[in-house]
Design an enzyme around this catalytic site. Structure first.
Site, PDB file in Angstrom:
ATOM      1  N   GLY A 211       4.087  16.294  -3.053  1.00 25.99           N
ATOM      2  CA  GLY A 211       3.090  15.228  -2.985  1.00 25.99           C
ATOM      3  C   GLY A 211       1.740  15.763  -3.420  1.00 25.99           C
ATOM      4  O   GLY A 211       1.298  16.831  -2.955  1.00 25.99           O
TER       5      GLY A 211
ATOM      6  N   GLY B 257      -1.117  13.552  -3.696  1.00 24.46           N
ATOM      7  CA  GLY B 257      -2.183  12.595  -3.406  1.00 24.46           C
ATOM      8  C   GLY B 257      -3.344  13.377  -2.824  1.00 24.46           C
ATOM      9  O   GLY B 257      -3.460  14.602  -3.033  1.00 24.46           O
ATOM     10  N   LEU B 258      -4.197  12.709  -2.072  1.00 29.08           N
ATOM     11  CA  LEU B 258      -5.366  13.438  -1.567  1.00 29.08           C
ATOM     12  C   LEU B 258      -4.970  14.560  -0.626  1.00 29.08           C
ATOM     13  O   LEU B 258      -5.558  15.637  -0.642  1.00 29.08           O
ATOM     14  CB  LEU B 258      -6.330  12.468  -0.895  1.00 29.08           C
ATOM     15  N   ALA B 259      -3.945  14.340   0.202  1.00 23.03           N
ATOM     16  CA  ALA B 259      -3.547  15.403   1.134  1.00 23.03           C
ATOM     17  C   ALA B 259      -2.908  16.564   0.383  1.00 23.03           C
ATOM     18  O   ALA B 259      -3.365  17.716   0.482  1.00 23.03           O
ATOM     19  CB  ALA B 259      -2.587  14.838   2.186  1.00 23.03           C
ATOM     20  N   GLY B 260      -1.867  16.276  -0.391  1.00 23.32           N
ATOM     21  CA  GLY B 260      -1.155  17.350  -1.097  1.00 23.32           C
ATOM     22  C   GLY B 260      -1.996  17.988  -2.179  1.00 23.32           C
ATOM     23  O   GLY B 260      -1.958  19.215  -2.368  1.00 23.32           O
TER      24      GLY B 260
ATOM     25  N   ARG C 151      -9.105  -3.258  12.736  1.00 21.67           N
ATOM     26  CA  ARG C 151      -8.148  -4.026  11.935  1.00 21.67           C
ATOM     27  C   ARG C 151      -7.101  -4.741  12.766  1.00 21.67           C
ATOM     28  O   ARG C 151      -6.743  -5.883  12.474  1.00 21.67           O
ATOM     29  CB  ARG C 151      -7.452  -3.080  10.962  1.00 21.67           C
TER      30      ARG C 151
HETATM   31  C1  LIG Z   1      -5.053  -0.505  -1.166  1.00 19.57           C
HETATM   32  C2  LIG Z   1      -5.397   0.618  -0.224  1.00 19.57           C
HETATM   33  C3  LIG Z   1      -6.721   0.933  -0.002  1.00 19.57           C
HETATM   34  C4  LIG Z   1      -7.054   1.955   0.885  1.00 19.57           C
HETATM   35  N1  LIG Z   1      -8.368   2.257   1.087  1.00 19.57           N
HETATM   36  C5  LIG Z   1      -8.691   3.264   1.922  1.00 19.57           C
HETATM   37  C6  LIG Z   1     -10.051   3.616   2.136  1.00 19.57           C
HETATM   38  O1  LIG Z   1     -10.960   3.024   1.581  1.00 19.57           O
HETATM   39  N2  LIG Z   1     -10.308   4.647   2.986  1.00 19.57           N
HETATM   40  C7  LIG Z   1      -9.334   5.334   3.630  1.00 19.57           C
HETATM   41  O2  LIG Z   1      -9.638   6.253   4.370  1.00 19.57           O
HETATM   42  N3  LIG Z   1      -8.035   5.032   3.412  1.00 19.57           N
HETATM   43  C8  LIG Z   1      -7.688   4.029   2.587  1.00 19.57           C
HETATM   44  N4  LIG Z   1      -6.374   3.720   2.392  1.00 19.57           N
HETATM   45  C9  LIG Z   1      -5.338   4.607   2.935  1.00 19.57           C
HETATM   46  C10 LIG Z   1      -5.239   5.852   2.073  1.00 19.57           C
HETATM   47  O3  LIG Z   1      -5.409   5.526   0.723  1.00 19.57           O
HETATM   48  C11 LIG Z   1      -3.908   6.580   2.220  1.00 19.57           C
HETATM   49  O4  LIG Z   1      -3.579   6.721   3.563  1.00 19.57           O
HETATM   50  C12 LIG Z   1      -3.990   7.971   1.611  1.00 19.57           C
HETATM   51  O5  LIG Z   1      -4.485   7.914   0.295  1.00 19.57           O
HETATM   52  C13 LIG Z   1      -2.643   8.666   1.640  1.00 19.57           C
HETATM   53  O6  LIG Z   1      -2.783   9.900   0.981  1.00 19.57           O
HETATM   54  P1  LIG Z   1      -1.602  10.954   0.960  1.00 19.57           P
HETATM   55  O7  LIG Z   1      -2.076  12.096   0.139  1.00 19.57           O
HETATM   56  O8  LIG Z   1      -1.154  11.230   2.346  1.00 19.57           O
HETATM   57  O9  LIG Z   1      -0.389  10.207   0.232  1.00 19.57           O
HETATM   58  P2  LIG Z   1      -0.277   9.479  -1.199  1.00 19.57           P
HETATM   59  O10 LIG Z   1      -1.575   9.274  -1.867  1.00 19.57           O
HETATM   60  O11 LIG Z   1       0.590   8.292  -0.960  1.00 19.57           O
HETATM   61  O12 LIG Z   1       0.494  10.511  -2.088  1.00 19.57           O
HETATM   62  C14 LIG Z   1       1.859  10.729  -1.949  1.00 19.57           C
HETATM   63  C15 LIG Z   1       2.285  11.770  -2.943  1.00 19.57           C
HETATM   64  O13 LIG Z   1       3.605  12.164  -2.643  1.00 19.57           O
HETATM   65  C16 LIG Z   1       4.412  12.124  -3.810  1.00 19.57           C
HETATM   66  N5  LIG Z   1       5.771  11.884  -3.350  1.00 19.57           N
HETATM   67  C17 LIG Z   1       6.216  10.977  -2.443  1.00 19.57           C
HETATM   68  N6  LIG Z   1       7.521  11.150  -2.218  1.00 19.57           N
HETATM   69  C18 LIG Z   1       7.912  12.177  -2.995  1.00 19.57           C
HETATM   70  C19 LIG Z   1       9.141  12.840  -3.190  1.00 19.57           C
HETATM   71  N7  LIG Z   1      10.231  12.498  -2.516  1.00 19.57           N
HETATM   72  N8  LIG Z   1       9.184  13.839  -4.084  1.00 19.57           N
HETATM   73  C20 LIG Z   1       8.077  14.225  -4.774  1.00 19.57           C
HETATM   74  N9  LIG Z   1       6.875  13.654  -4.583  1.00 19.57           N
HETATM   75  C21 LIG Z   1       6.809  12.648  -3.719  1.00 19.57           C
HETATM   76  C22 LIG Z   1       3.792  11.068  -4.679  1.00 19.57           C
HETATM   77  O14 LIG Z   1       4.153  11.301  -6.008  1.00 19.57           O
HETATM   78  C23 LIG Z   1       2.311  11.305  -4.391  1.00 19.57           C
HETATM   79  O15 LIG Z   1       1.857  12.357  -5.190  1.00 19.57           O
HETATM   80  C24 LIG Z   1      -6.032   2.684   1.534  1.00 19.57           C
HETATM   81  C25 LIG Z   1      -4.700   2.342   1.308  1.00 19.57           C
HETATM   82  C26 LIG Z   1      -4.382   1.307   0.452  1.00 19.57           C
HETATM   83  C27 LIG Z   1      -2.951   0.927   0.283  1.00 19.57           C
END
Ligand SMILES: Cc1cc2nc3c(=O)[nH]c(=O)nc-3n(C[C@H](O)[C@H](O)[C@H](O)COP(=O)(O)OP(=O)(O)OC[C@H]3O[C@@H](n4cnc5c(N)ncnc54)[C@H](O)[C@@H]3O)c2cc1C
Length: 671
Positions: free
Chosen positions: A41, A43-46, A338
Site C-alpha cells: 500500500g 497511500g498516505l500511510a504506506g 459526523r
Molecule cells: C472522498 C474522501 C474524502 C476524504 N477526505 C478526508 C479529509 O479531508 N481528511 C482526512 O483526514 N481524511 C479524509 N478521508 C479519509 C482518508 O482519505 C483515508 O482514510 C486515507 O487516505 C487512507 O489512507 P491509507 O494510506 O490508509 O489508504 P489508501 O489511501 O486507501 O491506500 C491504500 C493503498 O493500498 C494499496 N492496496 C490495497 N490493497 C492492496 C493489495 N492487496 N495489494 C497491494 N496493494 C494494495 C492501494 O493500491 C493503495 O496504494 C477521505 C476519504 C474519502 C473517501
C-alpha cells in the site's frame, strides 16, 4: 477469551512516547542495509512509511495495485488534516486535540495512542511544508486553518479541496527520491494475495502481477500492511472503487485479530444516490459545514411541493425551514460530529421530510454565508449602500475561493448550480474505524506483521473526527512506525536474507493459485457485481445507520447464504494470465462476503450505541439527551478483537479493556 496486551508503556501519558523512544533498541546504519521491509500500500500511510524507512537505510519493497502510488485512494481526501499547532491562537493544544479525538470517538479508543497522535501532529505539518505541500495561507502568508466537526477550535490545515492529493504528491516525491536511489523497489500493479509466515513470524507475501497474471514470491524481515479501509463492503461508498479489504482479511485468516469491524463512519454530506445502476457515491467535504447550513422544510406541504418541483427551496420562508442541527445541538450546530449529523439527517428523512424524489436528501445551504461574507467584503472595499445583489456577488466570490472546486464537482454531477440552489446531501458510507488490531507498536498479533493507516483499527474509537484520518496515516508512516519497527528488527540483524524457496512459500503460493484456478474454472452464471450489490444492500439495510438484534441476526444468515451462492454461481470471463478486472474483483468480493458477516456479528455483540454504531435498543429515554445514542461503559468499554476460526460466525472474541486515566468518561453531548 484472552486479554490482549496493548504494550502501552508505563508512566504519565505525556511522557510515554518520549520515554519509549529513549529506551527502545536501535539498528545501526550498516545493519539497516541488510534488512528488508515489505510495505503493501502506497497511500498516505504506506507512502510515508516506505519513504521514511528507505531514508533510514532499510531496503524497502513497496506494492500497490494502481499504476502509480499517486493514484491511491488517499488522493480523494478533500477537506484537510488536523494538527494542534494553535496557529490561530484559539486555545488549541496537544491535550485538546487528544481530548477531542477521544471524546469524538465516543471513548472507545486507546488513550496512549491518541495522545501520541496529537503529540506528533505538528511535526506532520512541518514535514509536509518542507516537501512543498501548498497548504492554504492567509493574507499575511502564514498557514491558514479552518474548523471541522466535533471541535471548538480551528486546527485543520488544507489545500483548497485537494488536501489528500497535495499530501500524496509530497509523500510520492519523498518515495521517488528513494526509488531513484534504489532504496525502494516499487511494484505497481501488484496485488498482495496472502502473507507468508515462517516460524510464526511474517516473512513475506504472495502477489499477482495484475498485467501478466504472474504469481510472485517476495520475502522480507517484516511486512507492513497499509492497504486502506473496507467501506466498500457496502458496495456503494465514497471510497475509490478499487478500495478493498483483501490484504487485511488475508492476514486476519493467518492470525491477525480484526478489531471493531462494526465501527464504520457514515458521512453526512454526500451527494444522494441517484439510481440502481450507480457504482460509486461522491463526498461533499465536511469543510462545507463551516459555512453551509443544513435544513429541511418544516411543513409537509412544502416538502411535497418541492418533490413535485412546484416550488424551489429558495422560495421557502426562513421561518418555515427547520435548521434541525442548530435546533437540536445549539452548542455545535452544523459542526456536530459526523455520526450525530448523519443520524439527524436520517431521522428527518425517515419522518418524511427528505427533499428529493426518493425522500433521501436534505439541504446544505450557503445563502447566509453569501450575505455574511458579502457584507464584510463590502465594508473592506469601502462600498457603502451596497445592493443585495452586490453583497451576494461579493459573498459568492469568497465561497468560490474557499470551496470552488467542490461546487464545480457538485454541479457536474447534479447538473444544478449550487450557488443558486442549495446543495442536496445525504449520508453515505465513508470510512472504517475498525480494522486490523495493533498494539502500541502498530504490530498485529502476528510478530513482524504491522498495520498502519485506515487498515488498522486506528485511534478513532467508534467515530472519526473530520481531518483526522490523514493525520493518523501520516503520523503512523512518518513518525511512529519508523521507531517501533526498528525495535523489532534489532533482533534480526544476523538473520540474513529470507529465502523464498521454502515449504512455507510453496504452501501459500499453492493456496493462492488454487483459488485463482477455482474462479477461472467455475461455470457459474452471475457476475461478481451481482453478489457485491446484494451484500451491499443487506449491509446498508440491516447493518447501516441503525442496527437491531433481529436484523443483525438476519443479516448474518443472509450474508452466509450469498456467500454460498457466490462460490457456486460466480462467473469469471477472460484468462488468468492477462489483465482481468473480474478476477481481481472476485477475490476481493469473496473476502467482503466473509468480513460482512463478522461485521454483523460484532455489531450484534456490542449491545450499546457508541459513535457510528447505533443500536436501536440502546437509546436515552429521558431528559435533555432523550432520543440520543446511549453508551454503556460498564459493559462495553473494550476493543473487540476477533480471532479467525474458519466460518466468520465461529470467530472468537478477545477483549482489550480500555482504561481512561487522563480523561473522564462522560456522556458525549454537543448540545
Ligand atoms: C472522498 C474522501 C474524502 C476524504 N477526505 C478526508 C479529509 O479531508 N481528511 C482526512 O483526514 N481524511 C479524509 N478521508 C479519509 C482518508 O482519505 C483515508 O482514510 C486515507 O487516505 C487512507 O489512507 P491509507 O494510506 O490508509 O489508504 P489508501 O489511501 O486507501 O491506500 C491504500 C493503498 O493500498 C494499496 N492496496 C490495497 N490493497 C492492496 C493489495 N492487496 N495489494 C497491494 N496493494 C494494495 C492501494 O493500491 C493503495 O496504494 C477521505 C476519504 C474519502 C473517501
Amino acid at each position: 477469551m484472552t486479554t490482549l496486551n496493548s504494550k502501552v508503556p508505563k508512566g504519565p501519558l505525556k511522557d510515554k512516547w518520549t520515554t519509549y523512544k529513549d529506551k527502545i533498541d536501535l539498528v545501526n546504519p550498516a545493519n539497516k542495509r541488510n534488512i528488508d521491509i515489505i510495505v503493501v500500500g502506497t497511500g498516505l500511510a504506506g507512502g510515508s512509511a516506505a519513504a521514511t524507512l528507505a531514508e533510514l537505510g532499510y531496503n524497502v519493497k513497496a506494492f500497490c495495485y494502481q499504476d502509480s502510488p499517486r493514484r491511491a485512494h488517499s488522493i480523494a481526501a478533500q477537506g484537510g488534516i488536523n494538527a494542534s499547532k494553535n496557529y490561530m491562537g484559539d486555545g488549541d493544544s496537544d491535550y485538546r486535540l487528544f481530548y477531542d479525538t477521544v471524546k469524538g470517538g465516543d471513548y472507545r479508543s486507546r488513550e496512549a495512542n491518541v495522545y501520541r497522535l496529537a503529540e506528533v501532529s505538528g511535526n506532520i505539518i512541518d514535514q509536509c511544508v518542507a516537501q512543498g505541500v501548498p497548504f492554504a495561507r492567509d493574507y499575511g502568508g502564514l498557514l491558514d486553518c479552518r474548523s471541522f466537526g466535533g471541535v471548538l477550535v480551528s486546527r485543520t490545515f488544507y489545500a483548497k479541496g485537494q488536501t489528500g492529493q497535495q499530501l500524496l504528491l509530497g509523500a510520492y516525491s519523498a518515495m521517488n527520491r528513494q526509488i531513484a536511489r534504489g532504496k525502494i523497489e516499487m511494484f505497481n500493479r501488484h496485488e498482495m494475495l496472502d502473507v507468508v509466515k515462517v516460524n510464526g513470524k511474517a516473512r513475506g507475501i504472495i502477489t499477482r502481477n495484475l498485467i501478466t497474471g504472474e504469481i510472485e514470491r517476495h520475502s522480507a524481515h517484516a511486512v507492513v500492511i497499509a492497504t486502506g479501509g473496507y467501506g466498500n463492503v457496502y458496495f456503494l461508498s465514497t471510497n475509490a472503487m478499487g478500495s478493498n479489504a483483501t490484504a487485511a482479511w488475508k492476514i486476519h485468516k493467518k492470525g491477525a485479530y480484526f478489531a471493531n469491524p462494526c465501527f464504520t463512519q457514515i458521512h453526512p454530506t454526500c451527494i444522494p444516490r441517484s439510481g440502481d445502476y450507480q457504482s460509486k457515491l461522491t463526498l461533499m467535504s465536511e469543510s462545507l459545514r463551516n459555512d453551509g447550513r443544513i435544513w429541511v422544510p418544516k411543513k409537509m406541504e412544502d416538502v411535497l411541493a418541492i418533490r413535485e418541483k412546484k416550488i424551489r427551496p429558495n422560495q421557502i420562508a426562513e421561518e418555515d425551514r427547520d435548521y434541525y442541527l442548530e435546533r437540536r445541538y445549539p452548542a455545535f450546530g452544523n459542526l456536530v460530529p459526523r455520526d450525530v449529523a448523519s443520524r439527524a439527517a436520517k431521522e428527518r428523512c425517515d419522518a418524511g421530510y427528505g427533499v428529493n424524489k426518493t425522500g433521501e436528501a436534505v439541504y446544505l445551504d450557503f445563502a447566509a454565508a453569501f450575505q455574511r461574507y458579502g457584507k464584510e467584503q463590502a465594508k473592506i472595499h469601502g462600498i457603502s449602500n451596497a445592493t443585495n445583489e452586490k453583497i451576494i456577488e461579493l459573498g459568492m466570490a469568497i465561497i468560490k475561493e474557499k470551496y470552488g472546486n467542490l461546487f464545480q464537482m457538485y454541479e457536474k454531477i447534479i447538473d444544478e448550480n449550487p450557488y443558486k440552489t442549495p446543495m442536496m446531501i445525504y449520508p453515505a458510507t465513508h470510512y472504517t474505524m475498525g480494522g486490523v488490531w495493533v498494539d502500541y507498536n502498530l504490530m498485529t498479533t502476528v510478530p513482524g506483521l504491522y498495520c498502519i493507516g485506515e487498515a488498522n483499527f486506528s485511534d478513532h474509537g467508534a467515530n472519526r473526527l473530520g481531518a483526522s484520518a490523514l493525520m493518523q496515516g501520516l503520523a503512523d508512516g512518518y513518525f511512529v512506525l519508523p521507531y517501533t519497527i526498528g525495535d523489532y528488527l534489532s533482533d534480526d540483524i544476523r538473520t540474513g536474507k529470507i529465502s523464498t524457496d521454502t515449504p512455507e512459500f510453496d504452501e501459500v503460493e499453492k493456496e493462492v493459485k488454487d483459488r485463482i484456478d477455482f474462479f477461472m474454472n467455475n461455470k457459474g452464471s452471475r457476475s461478481v457485481d451481482y453478489f457485491h450489490k446484494k451484500l451491499g444492500k443487506i449491509m446498508w439495510d440491516k447493518v447501516g445507520m441503525g442496527r437491531n438484534e433481529k436484523e443483525l441476526k438476519e443479516a448474518m444468515v443472509e450474508i452466509k447464504a450469498i456467500r454460498e451462492e457466490f462460490w457456486k454461481e460466480v462467473k469469471i470471463p477472460g484468462d488468468k494470465n492477462e489483465m482481468n478486472l473480474e478476477l481481481e474483483k472476485a477475490g476481493r468480493v469473496a473476502d467482503f462476503l466473509e468480513l460482512g458477516e463478522l461485521f454483523a456479528k460484532d455489531a450484534l455483540d456490542r449491545n450499546e450505541s457508541c459513535g457510528g454504531h447505533f443500536r436501536e435498543e440502546s437509546v436515552e429515554l429521558e431528559g435533555e439527551q432523550k432520543g440520543e445514542a446511549k453508551r454503556n461503559d460498564k459493559d462495553y468499554a473494550y476493543v473487540s478483537a476477533w480471532e479467525y476460526k474458519g466460518e466468520p460466525s465461529d470467530a472468537v472474541l478477545h477483549k482489550e479493556q480500555l482504561e481512561f486515566k487522563d480523561i473522564e468518561l462522560k456522556q458525549r453531548s454537543y448540545k
